[in-house]
Design an enzyme around this catalytic site. Structure first.
Site, PDB file in Angstrom:
ATOM      1  CB  ALA A   1      -0.888   0.009   1.238  1.00 30.62           C
TER       2      ALA A   1
ATOM      3  CE1 TYR B   1      -1.684  -4.186   8.141  1.00 28.31           C
ATOM      4  CE2 TYR B   1      -3.947  -4.959   7.878  1.00 28.31           C
ATOM      5  CZ  TYR B   1      -2.588  -5.139   7.685  1.00 28.31           C
ATOM      6  OH  TYR B   1      -2.129  -6.269   7.049  1.00 28.31           O
TER       7      TYR B   1
ATOM      8  CE  LYS C   1      -2.362  -8.591   4.395  1.00 24.81           C
ATOM      9  NZ  LYS C   1      -1.558  -9.305   3.384  1.00 24.81           N
TER      10      LYS C   1
HETATM   11  P1  NAD Z   1       8.305  -7.999   3.380  1.00 24.08           P
HETATM   12  O1  NAD Z   1       8.443  -6.540   3.093  1.00 24.08           O
HETATM   13  O2  NAD Z   1       9.516  -8.710   3.815  1.00 24.08           O
HETATM   14  O3  NAD Z   1       7.696  -8.759   2.118  1.00 24.08           O
HETATM   15  C1  NAD Z   1       6.753  -8.177   1.257  1.00 24.08           C
HETATM   16  C2  NAD Z   1       7.063  -8.669  -0.147  1.00 24.08           C
HETATM   17  O4  NAD Z   1       6.047  -8.199  -1.051  1.00 24.08           O
HETATM   18  C3  NAD Z   1       8.408  -8.125  -0.672  1.00 24.08           C
HETATM   19  O5  NAD Z   1       9.209  -9.181  -1.142  1.00 24.08           O
HETATM   20  C4  NAD Z   1       7.977  -7.227  -1.820  1.00 24.08           C
HETATM   21  O6  NAD Z   1       8.900  -7.135  -2.895  1.00 24.08           O
HETATM   22  C5  NAD Z   1       6.713  -7.943  -2.273  1.00 24.08           C
HETATM   23  N1  NAD Z   1       5.956  -7.109  -3.202  1.00 24.08           N
HETATM   24  C6  NAD Z   1       5.396  -5.891  -2.991  1.00 24.08           C
HETATM   25  N2  NAD Z   1       4.892  -5.424  -4.160  1.00 24.08           N
HETATM   26  C7  NAD Z   1       5.123  -6.389  -5.107  1.00 24.08           C
HETATM   27  C8  NAD Z   1       4.853  -6.498  -6.510  1.00 24.08           C
HETATM   28  N3  NAD Z   1       4.246  -5.521  -7.198  1.00 24.08           N
HETATM   29  N4  NAD Z   1       5.242  -7.630  -7.145  1.00 24.08           N
HETATM   30  C9  NAD Z   1       5.874  -8.629  -6.492  1.00 24.08           C
HETATM   31  N5  NAD Z   1       6.177  -8.576  -5.170  1.00 24.08           N
HETATM   32  C10 NAD Z   1       5.803  -7.463  -4.502  1.00 24.08           C
HETATM   33  O7  NAD Z   1       7.142  -8.069   4.477  1.00 24.08           O
HETATM   34  P2  NAD Z   1       6.373  -9.294   5.167  1.00 24.08           P
HETATM   35  O8  NAD Z   1       5.900  -8.753   6.447  1.00 24.08           O
HETATM   36  O9  NAD Z   1       7.183 -10.518   5.102  1.00 24.08           O
HETATM   37  O10 NAD Z   1       5.087  -9.432   4.230  1.00 24.08           O
HETATM   38  C11 NAD Z   1       4.684 -10.650   3.643  1.00 24.08           C
HETATM   39  C12 NAD Z   1       3.177 -10.845   3.786  1.00 24.08           C
HETATM   40  O11 NAD Z   1       2.876 -11.076   5.162  1.00 24.08           O
HETATM   41  C13 NAD Z   1       2.332  -9.651   3.369  1.00 24.08           C
HETATM   42  O12 NAD Z   1       1.173 -10.108   2.716  1.00 24.08           O
HETATM   43  C14 NAD Z   1       1.964  -9.031   4.708  1.00 24.08           C
HETATM   44  O13 NAD Z   1       0.784  -8.258   4.637  1.00 24.08           O
HETATM   45  C15 NAD Z   1       1.756 -10.286   5.501  1.00 24.08           C
HETATM   46  N6  NAD Z   1       1.716 -10.108   6.968  1.00 24.08           N
HETATM   47  C16 NAD Z   1       2.738  -9.498   7.610  1.00 24.08           C
HETATM   48  C17 NAD Z   1       2.680  -9.344   8.985  1.00 24.08           C
HETATM   49  C18 NAD Z   1       3.786  -8.644   9.740  1.00 24.08           C
HETATM   50  O14 NAD Z   1       3.560  -8.220  10.877  1.00 24.08           O
HETATM   51  N7  NAD Z   1       4.973  -8.520   9.170  1.00 24.08           N
HETATM   52  C19 NAD Z   1       1.580  -9.822   9.717  1.00 24.08           C
HETATM   53  C20 NAD Z   1       0.546 -10.463   9.009  1.00 24.08           C
HETATM   54  C21 NAD Z   1       0.626 -10.606   7.637  1.00 24.08           C
END
Ligand code: NAD
Length: 256
Positions: free
Chosen positions: A96, A156, A163
């Site tokens: 986002a 958020y 989500k």
């Molecule tokens: P992260 O930043 O390590 O990973 C996010 C990934 O999304 C990155 O590799 C980024 O390159 C990729 N991305 C974004 N735009 C993209 C695009 N256009 N094409 C291809 N890839 C793209 O962060 P994370 O926390 O590991 O996030 C992974 C998932 O986990 C997400 O869906 C996030 O919402 C979810 N999540 C995270 C948490 C938390 O607290 N970190 C909690 C619940 C869910």
């Protein structure tokens, strides 16, 4: 257990660095015999994955910006050529615009709303559509979600709405792919310090509150998510599909 993924080809999308949830999942499934296919967004991410996976055998890495149909087509064409068959997909991608995570939700721009939905939700639909063609022996697709889909976490914002749509998409895709024995589930992870999480206002406060109030009195780790991913990607969860599984140290069940 040690070879439950032997001969299984698993696509992992969303490794940015060693803190990424997708990397936690890769670390959990690799020792169990999987062949891993990583995707990257941009050269920096490619270098990071190459470094992280340097010690792993049977790994390939392809570019994929999920906002591009061309990239998605090229990715799945390449997987078909190299592997012929796919058994698992980890969709760990969300985005986002930072202004939409800092301002109030009602100020979300039309463009910001579309971007969040496109990258964080439609990408799962687009990936599932292509993956099912290669999952000729059945398969398992998992994605990552957050409790902000159900309850309000100030800041958020549009990601909470995305989500909610992602979780509904999991159920619709699971329903349609079930007859092909392809299962689709989401892990609703507790907060973990990653690059993406840093963009959320009040994130440090959320970590502190979860540590104090969750049933386990701690935050979850990449290993916690990795363990549940092994379960969901393998036959251990053969009867489970369309589910949103909380891995949050029990926090979602707290009333106060
Ligand atoms: P992260 O930043 O390590 O990973 C996010 C990934 O999304 C990155 O590799 C980024 O390159 C990729 N991305 C974004 N735009 C993209 C695009 N256009 N094409 C291809 N890839 C793209 O962060 P994370 O926390 O590991 O996030 C992974 C998932 O986990 C997400 O869906 C996030 O919402 C979810 N999540 C995270 C948490 C938390 O607290 N970190 C909690 C619940 C869910």
């Amino acid at each position: 257990m040690h070879d439950i993924f032997k001969g299984k080809n698993i696509l992992i999308m969303g490794v940015r660095n060693k803190w990424s949830i997708a990397w936690g999942i890769a670390k959990a499934v690799k020792p169990l015999g999987a062949n891993l296919i990583f995707t990257y967004l941009g050269e920096k991410e490619k270098e990071a994955i190459e470094k992280l996976a340097a010690d792993m055998d049977n790994v390939s890495i392809y570019p994929c910006d999920v906002s591009s149909d061309r990239d998605l087509d090229d990715l799945f064409d390449a997987i078909k050529k190299e592997y012929g068959i796919l058994h698992g997909v980890v969709h760990s991608i969300a985005f986002a615009k930072s202004e939409d995570l800092q301002d109030t939700f009602v100020n979300t721009s039309r463009d910001g709303f579309h971007t969040a939905m496109d990258i964080s939700v439609f990408s799962l639909v687009a990936v599932a559509k292509r993956a099912k063609e290669l999952m000729t022996e059945g398969g398992s697709i998992i994605t990552l979600t957050y409790r902000g889909s159900e309850k309000v976490y100030p800041g958020y914002n549009v990601m909470g709405v995305a989500k909610a749509a992602l979780e509904a998409s999991v159920r619709y895709i699971a329903h349609e792919l079930g007859p092909q024995n392809i299962r689709v589930n989401a892990i609703s992870a507790g907060p973990i310090k990653t690059m993406s999480a840093r963009g959320v206002k009040n994130f440090t406060d959320i970590l502190e509150i979860v540590e104090q109030k969750s049933f386990l009195r701690r935050n979850v780790t990449l290993e916690d998510i990795g363990g549940t991913s092994v379960y969901l990607l393998s036959e251990l969860s053969s009867g489970v599909t369309g589910e949103i599984i909380y891995v949050d140290a029990g926090y979602n069940n707290m009333g106060l």
